[in-house]
Structures are given as structure tokens and as C-alpha cells.
Design an enzyme around this catalytic site. Structure first.
Site, PDB file in Angstrom:
ATOM      1  N   GLU A  54       0.831  -1.208   0.000  1.00  0.00           N
ATOM      2  CA  GLU A  54       0.000   0.000   0.000  1.00  0.00           C
ATOM      3  C   GLU A  54       0.863   1.255   0.000  1.00  0.00           C
ATOM      4  O   GLU A  54       1.802   1.386   0.786  1.00  0.00           O
ATOM      5  CB  GLU A  54      -0.899  -0.002   1.239  1.00  0.00           C
ATOM      6  N   LYS A 147      -8.791   3.306  -3.343  1.00  0.00           N
ATOM      7  CA  LYS A 147      -9.332   2.858  -2.064  1.00  0.00           C
ATOM      8  C   LYS A 147     -10.670   3.543  -1.795  1.00  0.00           C
ATOM      9  O   LYS A 147     -10.788   4.761  -1.842  1.00  0.00           O
ATOM     10  CB  LYS A 147      -8.335   3.170  -0.955  1.00  0.00           C
ATOM     11  N   CYS A 181      -5.869  -2.434   2.381  1.00  0.00           N
ATOM     12  CA  CYS A 181      -5.964  -2.284   3.826  1.00  0.00           C
ATOM     13  C   CYS A 181      -7.379  -2.609   4.339  1.00  0.00           C
ATOM     14  O   CYS A 181      -7.874  -3.715   4.127  1.00  0.00           O
ATOM     15  CB  CYS A 181      -5.513  -0.877   4.205  1.00  0.00           C
TER      16      CYS A 181
END
Length: 326
Positions: A54, A147, A181
Site C-alpha cells: 500500500e 481505495k 488495507c
């Protein structure tokens, strides 16, 4: 994003994959150099799919949680750090993206890399996103996932993403998808990826600690796919010099504040390669994609365990982003 013109990896042929776990670089130029070095090492080990964690570029903003006053409103040092982060973020298209494409093309690998993305044109100009880019071995952008929901202090630096990249795509390494995540705790985001038919799932983390390991293994078991959980390394000495570390969270300059934890997991939820912490590593494994079909006998959440006549699900994709956004 363009359509693919290559053959998908056959299920009866072993697939060699790699995760590059390394220390984040101090600037964009260094990050590109470390990406090339890691990809070259992975390619020399036979990998045709290479993954980095990430926001590998320009590094996860751990300072938001580890430094005093970083989250205060109108704090001048924090604004300076953010401006530097924005400067070193990746525009798609843009020169940094072109450098990543060249790395994938030169090594002839499918590259999945987490970046902080900066929008340079259009109404969203200046916005940053936490993005996961999938680049083919010809240098083409195969998927561009933003995201969906920045978590907690992340909302200070990144905008909320969309569903345009919420899918698996055909690559020479099979069908590859990914989440970033805490998206791994969004059941509907997981289901969107399951229904798109992943062979290999990229679980991108800043660092894959215990609960991140749990989420990655759960994803592999639920999705009946291989999972590459990728984490980065960062020492306290790499925190921004403008900001003062919390004394109860950072006790030494050489302390690992991002510990890696990268691992490779099979479609039964068991480790193929155990997690590696607190040191650089290129984790490689030879995957048998035929195991996906074997494990789907008992659970297939997009097939016989879906009950499509009882549940209806769809991801809202418009097929476009605001003008000027990649």
C-alpha cells in the site's frame, strides 16, 4: 485502461509470484529506483507477477498517527509534510507512472503497486487517492483501483475512491484483483472481487500485523484464491523531520514503525510462505492455480454457495471518472 491481448495463465501450469518487502524511500526518485531493484530481483527468481505494498510510493503516511500535532487543524509543519507527499505522489498518466510502466515492460512482469495518486487535471485537480495499479508486462495499465474509504486520519490526506477498479482483470499471471488495507473488512467490496473471479488477490497493507494477517487469510479462505499480503518497512528515523514523534509510540530512531509482515496464502487459508517481519525480503512462491478448483468444492461464495435466487448484489460502476482523472 485498455483491453488485454494476451493469454491468461493456464491453470495447469505453475505460476511464480513475488512480493517485494523493502524500506520506503525518502523521495520519488528513490522509490522508483527501489522499485526497479526489487522487481529485477523478483524477475531473476522467476516471478512473472510482482507485488509492492500500500502506497509504496511515496510511502505510507505513518506520521499521521505517530507524530505529535500531525492531525491538528492548520498545523504548518504537517501541511509542509503533506505538500511534499503530494509532490512525490504518482499521476496517472504522468512521468512517474511511465517509469513504473517501463519497469514492468523491461522485466516482462505483471506489476501491482500501491501508490499515493495525485490528480493533475480536471475538476479534481490536486486531490490525492490511495490507489492500487496493475500494470501488464507490456507496460499497459490493466486496472486502476482507488481505495473506497480512507480510514481514520487517512481522511485528512486522501479522497474517497470509486468502484471503477473494484474487479479482477485478466493478466498473463491469471485473473488478478486487489483491495487496500481496511477494504478487507468491507463485505460488499470483498464480494465484488469474489464475483469477478480472482485467481490471485493482492492484499495491500502498510504493514501486515496480526489482524491484517487474519483478514488476509480469511479472504483467501472465503474467496478460494491465492492471496499475496504485502507490507512495507519503515524506521522511525524516516518520519518527517518537521514533526515530533509521540514519545509513547516511538522510542528509538532505529525502531521499525512499519514491520513488513508480507506473506503468501493458499486458497484454503493456510500459509504458502509464512509472514516475514523486520527485514527486507523478496518472498517468492510457485503457485498451483489448480488448487482453486479443488478448494471450491466445499465453498464457492460466487457459485454454489451464493444462492443468487435469494440474494442480489451489484457494484455501481459508471464506466467513467471525472474529466481529467485516470
Amino acid at each position: 485502461m485498455t483491453s488485454a491481448s494476451f493469454a491468461v495463465h493456464p491453470a495447469d501450469t505453475p505460476l511464480t509470484v513475488a512480493i517485494v518487502q523493502a524500506e520506503v524511500a525518502p523521495d520519488l526518485e528513490g522509490a522508483i529506483a527501489r522499485t526497479r531493484a526489487g522487481v529485477d530481483e523478483a524477475q531473476s527468481a522467476g516471478a512473472t507477477l510482482v507485488v509492492l505494498p500500500e502506497t509504496w510510493i511515496p510511502g505510507y503516511p505513518a506520521w499521521l498517527d505517530l507524530c505529535r500535532d500531525a492531525a491538528l487543524w492548520n498545523h504548518a509543519p504537517a501541511k509542509a509534510v503533506f505538500a511534499r507527499m503530494a509532490r512525490d505522489s504518482v499521476s496517472v498518466p504522468g512521468a512517474a507512472f511511465d517509469a513504473l510502466a517501463a519497469i514492468a515492460r523491461d522485466a516482462k512482469v505483471t506489476l501491482v503497486v500501491g501508490v499515493s495518486e495525485r490528480v493533475d487535471r480536471g475538476p479534481g485537480r490536486g486531490t490525492l487517492y490511495n490507489s492500487l495499479l496493475t500494470i501488464g508486462p507490456d507496460g499497459r495499465l490493466l486496472n486502476h483501483h482507488r481505495k473506497l474509504m480512507p480510514t481514520y486520519t487517512e481522511r485528512m490526506v486522501w479522497g474517497a475512491g470509486d468502484a471503477e477498479g473494484l474487479r479482477a482483470v485478466d493478466t498473463p499471471a491469471g485473473r488478478v484483483g486487489g483491495l487496500v488495507c481496511w477494504e478487507h473488512w468491507m463485505p460488499l467490496a470483498r464480494q465484488a472481487l469474489h464475483e469477478s473471479g480472482e485467481d490471485v488477490h493482492i492484499a495491500a497493507w502498510p504493514t501486515a500485523h496480526e489482524m491484517h494477517q487474519v483478514a488476509s487469510r480469511q479472504y483467501a479462505f472465503e474467496g478460494r484464491c491465492f492471496v499475496l499480503a504485502a507490507g512495507a518497512l519503515m524506521r522511525a528515523s524516516s518520519l518527517p523531520p518537521e514533526l515530533e514523534p509521540h514519545p509513547d509510540r516511538v522510542t528509538a530512531a532505529d525502531q521499525w514503525v512499519l514491520r513488513g509482515g508480507s506473506a503468501i496464502i493458499g486458497p484454503d487459508g493456510r500459509y504458502v510462505v509464512d509472514p516475514v517481519f523486520d527485514r527486507p525480503a523478496v518472498l517468492t512462491a510457485e503457485l498451483d492455480l489448480g488448487r482453486i478448483r479443488e478448494e471450491s468444492m466445499t465453498l464457492d461464495v460466487s457459485g454454489h454457495y451464493h444462492r443468487a435466487e435469494l440474494f442480489e448484489f451489484r457494484a455501481l460502476r459508471t464506466g467513467r471518472r471525472p474529466a481529467g482523472e485516470g
